[in-house]
Design a protein around this motif. Structure first.
Motif, PDB file in Angstrom:
ATOM      1  N   GLY A 146       0.789  -1.226   0.000  1.00  0.00           N
ATOM      2  CA  GLY A 146       0.000   0.000   0.000  1.00  0.00           C
ATOM      3  C   GLY A 146       0.822   1.276   0.000  1.00  0.00           C
ATOM      4  O   GLY A 146       0.258   2.367  -0.021  1.00  0.00           O
ATOM      5  N   GLN A 147       2.157   1.137  -0.002  1.00  0.00           N
ATOM      6  CA  GLN A 147       3.014   2.327   0.008  1.00  0.00           C
ATOM      7  C   GLN A 147       3.625   2.580  -1.364  1.00  0.00           C
ATOM      8  O   GLN A 147       4.109   1.649  -2.012  1.00  0.00           O
ATOM      9  CB  GLN A 147       4.142   2.184   1.043  1.00  0.00           C
ATOM     10  N   PHE A 171      -5.229   8.395  -0.402  1.00  0.00           N
ATOM     11  CA  PHE A 171      -3.874   8.146   0.082  1.00  0.00           C
ATOM     12  C   PHE A 171      -3.446   9.267   1.011  1.00  0.00           C
ATOM     13  O   PHE A 171      -3.964  10.380   0.940  1.00  0.00           O
ATOM     14  CB  PHE A 171      -2.888   8.037  -1.084  1.00  0.00           C
ATOM     15  N   GLN A 224       0.721   6.512   1.088  1.00  0.00           N
ATOM     16  CA  GLN A 224       0.225   5.192   1.438  1.00  0.00           C
ATOM     17  C   GLN A 224      -1.294   5.215   1.495  1.00  0.00           C
ATOM     18  O   GLN A 224      -1.914   6.231   1.805  1.00  0.00           O
ATOM     19  CB  GLN A 224       0.794   4.727   2.774  1.00  0.00           C
ATOM     20  N   LYS A 225      -1.858   4.075   1.171  1.00  0.00           N
ATOM     21  CA  LYS A 225      -3.307   3.966   1.131  1.00  0.00           C
ATOM     22  C   LYS A 225      -3.889   4.136   2.529  1.00  0.00           C
ATOM     23  O   LYS A 225      -3.371   3.595   3.502  1.00  0.00           O
ATOM     24  CB  LYS A 225      -3.700   2.596   0.567  1.00  0.00           C
ATOM     25  N   LYS A 250      -6.009   3.382   5.459  1.00  0.00           N
ATOM     26  CA  LYS A 250      -6.618   2.139   5.914  1.00  0.00           C
ATOM     27  C   LYS A 250      -8.000   2.393   6.510  1.00  0.00           C
ATOM     28  O   LYS A 250      -8.183   3.306   7.304  1.00  0.00           O
ATOM     29  CB  LYS A 250      -5.723   1.462   6.953  1.00  0.00           C
ATOM     30  N   ASP A 285      -7.902  -4.498   2.152  1.00  0.00           N
ATOM     31  CA  ASP A 285      -6.845  -4.177   3.119  1.00  0.00           C
ATOM     32  C   ASP A 285      -6.995  -4.937   4.429  1.00  0.00           C
ATOM     33  O   ASP A 285      -6.068  -4.954   5.257  1.00  0.00           O
ATOM     34  CB  ASP A 285      -6.846  -2.675   3.414  1.00  0.00           C
TER      35      ASP A 285
END
Length: 224
Positions: A96-97, A118, A130-131, A133, A170
């Motif tokens: 996710g980064q 993000f 990063q996504k 969460k 995720d």
């Protein structure tokens, strides 16, 4: 050469050694004599130098910025101080980064923005986006988790029973109960992808049957 002259030379050499002009211990001897710092000794203790003093476990020897000795400027046998070993809390491969830079020093001076969904991140491995969460609902009765580790989900294969479909997010992966669930065991269908999102990006032709694309995926449909 007479015996008397040999005795004089021997006395001269011994006298010189005692005066400290020569006869210094070898590097191997110095290393054997170098005392080890005991466990629990504080940070900042002296290390290195000509006697090669060692740091206690968990500490590393770094250059002492307060002395005048610099190995990069021709200094030899410079002493140092013990500091805690800095261990990176990242690998640079976290899911996710997206990295913009892998140089933490450069990250301190650059500016960047992340797209919707993000958020910025910065660590010992670099910086980037990063996504974001979302909170995971592991109590959802319609979800049966095969794994709660997204990274592990990339490496495993599983099938879902009739009346449910696979899911990957995720929070992990598993099977989700749905109405009118996809029947992936249908012998008249040959799937190219089970991901409708991926299906929008690929083009394909069917050697037999006709193409199909629905919420279950895409592929070739044979005549019944």
């Amino acid at each position: 050469m007479s015996i008397q002259r040999l005795m004089c030379c021997s006395l001269l050499i011994v006298s010189t050694c005692l005066a400290g002009v020569a006869c210094s211990p070898t590097l191997e001897a110095q290393a054997q004599q170098a005392p080890q710092l005991q466990e629990g000794e504080p940070e900042g203790a002296f290390c290195g130098g000509i006697a090669a003093f060692q740091c206690a476990e968990g500490l590393v020897c770094v250059d002492d910025p307060n002395d005048g000795c610099d190995t990069n400027q021709g200094g030899a046998d410079c002493g140092g101080i013990c500091r805690k070993e800095k261990r990176r809390a990242c690998t640079g491969r976290e899911p996710g980064q997206r990295f913009i830079s892998r140089d933490p020093n450069q990250c301190a001076v650059i500016r960047y923005f992340c797209e919707e969904g993000f958020e910025p991140f910065s660590n010992d491995c670099g910086c980037g986006c990063q996504k974001i969460k979302k909170a995971c609902d592991y109590k959802d009765p319609t979800l049966t988790f095969v794994s709660k580790d997204p990274t592990q989900c990339l490496a495993i294969t599983f099938l879902c029973p009739k009346g449910s479909v696979q899911f990957f997010n995720d929070c992990g992966c598993g099977c989700q109960q749905v109405d009118n669930a996809c029947d992936y065991s249908d012998p008249t269908r040959s799937y190219i992808s089970l991901d409708p999102g991926e299906c929008t990006l690929i083009n394909f032709l069917c050697a037999e049957g006709t193409p199909f694309f629905d919420r279950c995926g895409c592929g070739c449909q044979l005549s019944p």
